[in-house]
Design an enzyme around this catalytic site. Sequence first.
Site, PDB file in Angstrom:
ATOM      1  N   TYR A  60     -58.045  43.295  30.108  1.00  0.00           N
ATOM      2  CA  TYR A  60     -57.343  42.208  29.416  1.00  0.00           C
ATOM      3  C   TYR A  60     -56.322  42.800  28.458  1.00  0.00           C
ATOM      4  CZ  TYR A  60     -61.389  39.550  31.144  1.00  0.00           C
ATOM      5  OH  TYR A  60     -62.379  38.988  31.928  1.00  0.00           O
ATOM      6  N   ARG A 210     -60.707  26.871  34.696  1.00  0.00           N
ATOM      7  CA  ARG A 210     -59.507  27.446  34.056  1.00  0.00           C
ATOM      8  C   ARG A 210     -58.732  26.406  33.250  1.00  0.00           C
ATOM      9  NH1 ARG A 210     -59.129  32.560  35.823  1.00  0.00           N
ATOM     10  NH2 ARG A 210     -60.213  33.049  37.749  1.00  0.00           N
ATOM     11  N   GLY A 211     -59.481  25.438  32.690  1.00  0.00           N
ATOM     12  CA  GLY A 211     -58.870  24.414  31.845  1.00  0.00           C
ATOM     13  C   GLY A 211     -58.590  23.113  32.565  1.00  0.00           C
ATOM     14  N   PHE A 212     -58.637  23.123  33.902  1.00  0.00           N
ATOM     15  CA  PHE A 212     -58.297  21.915  34.657  1.00  0.00           C
ATOM     16  C   PHE A 212     -59.317  20.805  34.435  1.00  0.00           C
ATOM     17  CE2 PHE A 212     -57.849  19.258  38.471  1.00  0.00           C
ATOM     18  CZ  PHE A 212     -56.477  19.037  38.460  1.00  0.00           C
TER      19      PHE A 212
END
Length: 341
Positions: A60, A210-212
């Site tokens: 990351y 993923r936030g959806f």
Amino acid sequence: MVKVPRIKLGSQGLEVSAQGLGCMGMSAVYGPPKPEHDMINLIHHAIDTGITLLDTSDAYGPHTNEILLGKALKGGEREKTELATKFGIKFENGNREVYGDPEYVRAACEGSLKRLEVDCIDLYYQHRIDTRVPIEITMGEMKKLVEEGKIKYIGLSEASASTIRRAHAVHPITAVQLEWSLWSRDVEDEIIPTCRELGIGIVAYSPLGRGFLSLGPKMVENLTDGDFRQNLPRFQPENLENNKKLYERVSTIALKKGCTPSQLALAWVHHQGNDVVPIPGTTKIENLQQNIGALSVKLTPQDMAELESIASADAAKGDRYMDGFPTYLNSDTPPLSSWKA
């Protein structure tokens, strides 16, 4: 303030918060890095509420997220946390390469220890499986790191059931990290049963799709330049219309339950069993609080059945990743007998 309860993760003695914090988006992958001061405050707030399993990786940034955590855990904060990081993904000339050879494993661990400014990593995962190296060879080096006190527990991420079995035979695996949510349920066929048979804890990443599953199509519309999600198949126009329907159905049930869609989606993961720890990521304290609220959402067997009927294994259209991206589907390694050091 509601304190997050603690659970045993796997059967090797590791105890963690029932919900963890994925730290990736603070530094990388989902657009530009967020302000360091704000992210350190967020991490401290998470620890104060009882979220103590912090998840990062040397990939990351690369490296910048581990450095951020090292700064955030200075002072007495380190003693309050279970720190998880990963190795195995290296960026060379703009390409992603996966490594699992012993020299790389050791060098990666030493690098993570320095950046995190710690003497020992609580949970060390192989982030992706190097399909050129027998898993027994990679695990052998990780076992040495445990014996030397550099890591406490071993994990695998995106590993197939057969790879998990072979690795576990070398040294007990404490946790397997995998994508598990209302729109990623393929792991339920083989990997979850294998983990349960072997007493391995399950760490669910991207439990909110993923936030959806928090915002639906609005999330896709607001993606910034450099956000990895712009390239993912599920967010492409040809799949988005179908996936929007899934979000709308989840939202309808959430309204009936008096919670947000993201709380409902997270509660579904929490209700999978006391061997499962979701690690939703966020960069905002209000979202963190909302995620913790999911622990108070009670789902009946009827609620679970209703959710699972609208979110069946093939409900989401589009693959999880782009073609060629390493996942558990292409994670089997050669037999040990083929290895020439």
